[in-house]
Write an enzyme that holds these catalytic residues in place. Structure first.
Site, PDB file in Angstrom:
ATOM      1  N   ARG A  19      76.698  23.941   7.007  1.00  0.00           N
ATOM      2  CA  ARG A  19      76.105  24.587   5.830  1.00  0.00           C
ATOM      3  C   ARG A  19      76.041  26.096   5.993  1.00  0.00           C
ATOM      4  O   ARG A  19      76.129  26.844   5.009  1.00  0.00           O
ATOM      5  CB  ARG A  19      74.706  24.007   5.582  1.00  0.00           C
ATOM      6  N   ALA A  81      70.929  25.761  -1.855  1.00  0.00           N
ATOM      7  CA  ALA A  81      71.625  24.799  -0.998  1.00  0.00           C
ATOM      8  C   ALA A  81      70.663  23.653  -0.743  1.00  0.00           C
ATOM      9  O   ALA A  81      69.563  23.863  -0.227  1.00  0.00           O
ATOM     10  CB  ALA A  81      72.045  25.452   0.313  1.00  0.00           C
ATOM     11  N   SER A  82      71.050  22.458  -1.128  1.00  0.00           N
ATOM     12  CA  SER A  82      70.142  21.316  -1.038  1.00  0.00           C
ATOM     13  C   SER A  82      69.869  20.912   0.404  1.00  0.00           C
ATOM     14  O   SER A  82      70.590  21.294   1.330  1.00  0.00           O
ATOM     15  CB  SER A  82      70.739  20.118  -1.785  1.00  0.00           C
ATOM     16  N   MET A  83      68.815  20.103   0.579  1.00  0.00           N
ATOM     17  CA  MET A  83      68.528  19.537   1.892  1.00  0.00           C
ATOM     18  C   MET A  83      69.717  18.703   2.366  1.00  0.00           C
ATOM     19  O   MET A  83      70.253  17.893   1.597  1.00  0.00           O
ATOM     20  CB  MET A  83      67.292  18.637   1.815  1.00  0.00           C
TER      21      MET A  83
END
Length: 371
Positions: A19, A81-83
């Site tokens: 990420r 930015a998602s988990m």
């Protein structure tokens, strides 16, 4: 949604595509202990920046549709930015197969598109982003990382007809209505995976819809609770208290058997999701709690009906309501329905989308109601 389990088919992609490759120099991860977003700069504190990049927390990457400046958090988070655990779970639910054409709604940082590209090949991925600046940043990051997917700046609600049909459509923003274009541009028996919610609050749930063999409709169950930013054209409409609670409005006053604990539950409570389904077109607003008193306001989006419940420690709940809709009566009926049906979790609910509208259901589509 419960923490996603990284399955063996996705493990190589997550190992190859960290990420951190898609995060900005200054970002605002959610601090779980403090319950708020905090500013972190890679230039100032690279170790802390990397720790958050590798943590299972959501990270805001844009505030206020790009109008925000400075390092402090803005007013409204508008890109993130998602988990990772949520990303694991959603990609796992998508059920991709080799050769699938995938349409992603909401490019954001580009990380989700890169994971899909690593698994399926960049030529099979089309990702849409409504914000021009976010589009450009994601496009640059994706090409720099070696995943030249098709990145298009457009309204995701319209889909992207140029490369339709798609075998899988995945939304990384939440909707209150499934756009017709998504169904039209998805192959028969194809899958549409999207966070879906009501006007009640921010608590959504991921729905996995399968398009009918003849096209034109889609149906499926919810997989679990999440909270996502809304598709921009489906954001919460503005509700002004003074437009509802006027001096000349007739109102009813009574007490309610519902306690604060029974009504509110947790942040991802299945009851709150149920209330959104059973009390449609209603906005719930929690006012500030003070001296053991917690007011909750309900505003109808179909007319100017409203209700207020005042929860007080060890005292009966006092209720005021006004308008054609008796909003608190609807809430009490919905709570009773939820209890009588065994306090169903999100996974027992489903959604059907047709040309006539959207219909929620419990356990089977035969027991449905319009939402």
């Amino acid at each position: 949604m419960s923490a996603g389990v990284l399955t063996s088919d996705w493990a190589p992609s997550f190992a190859a595509v960290p990420r951190s490759l898609f995060l900005p120099e200054t970002m605002w991860p959610f601090d779980m202990e403090r319950g708020t977003s905090v500013a972190v700069s890679r230039a100032v504190d690279p170790e802390r920046w990397q720790d958050y990049a590798d943590s299972d927390v959501p990270i805001v990457t844009q505030w206020d549709d790009g109008e925000h400046t400075g390092s402090e958090p803005g007013t409204l988070p508008t890109s993130s930015a998602s988990m990772p655990s949520v990303v694991f779970a959603m990609l796992g639910s998508l059920g991709v197969r080799a050769g699938d054409q995938v349409l992603e709604i909401g490019t954001g940082t580009g990380w989700n598109a890169a994971l899909l590209a690593h698994r399926l090949g960049a030529r099979n991925i089309t990702t849409l982003e409504v914000d021009a600046a976010v589009t450009e940043t994601a496009h640059t990051a994706l090409h720099r990382a070696g995943y030249p997917v098709r990145v298009v700046c457009t309204d995701g609600a319209l889909g992207y007809l140029d490369h339709a049909p798609y075998d899988r459509i995945i939304a990384t923003c939440a909707v209150r209505e499934i756009p017709a274009a998504w169904i039209e541009q998805c192959t028969p028996r194809g899958v549409i995976l999207a966070p879906w919610g009501t006007h009640w609050g921010h608590g959504d749930a991921v729905v996995k819809l399968v398009v009918s063999a003849g096209g034109g409709s889609a149906e499926g169950k919810f997989t679990g609770p999440v909270e996502f930013m809304k598709l921009r054209e489906q954001r919460q409409p503005r509700v002004r208290h003074r437009d509802y609670v006027t001096a000349d409005a007739e109102r009813e006053e009574r007490t309610s058997h519902l306690t604060q604990q029974q009504f509110l539950g947790g942040s991802f409570s299945a009851l709150q999701f149920t209330l959104g389904l059973r009390v449609p077109r209603c906005v719930r607003v929690l006012a500030e709690s003070e001296n053991g008193r917690q007011p909750v306001w309900l505003y109808s989006l179909t007319d100017r009906s409203w209700a207020c419940a005042l929860f007080k420690d060890q005292q009966p709940t006092q209720v005021w309501q006004s308008g054609r809709r008796r909003m608190w009566d609807e809430v009490e009926a919905a709570c009773t329905w939820w209890t009588m049906n065994g306090q169903p979790a999100h996974e027992r609910f489903g959604l059907t989308v047709t040309l006539r509208g959207q219909f929620a259901w419990l356990d089977t589509p035969e027991h449905s109601w319009s939402v």
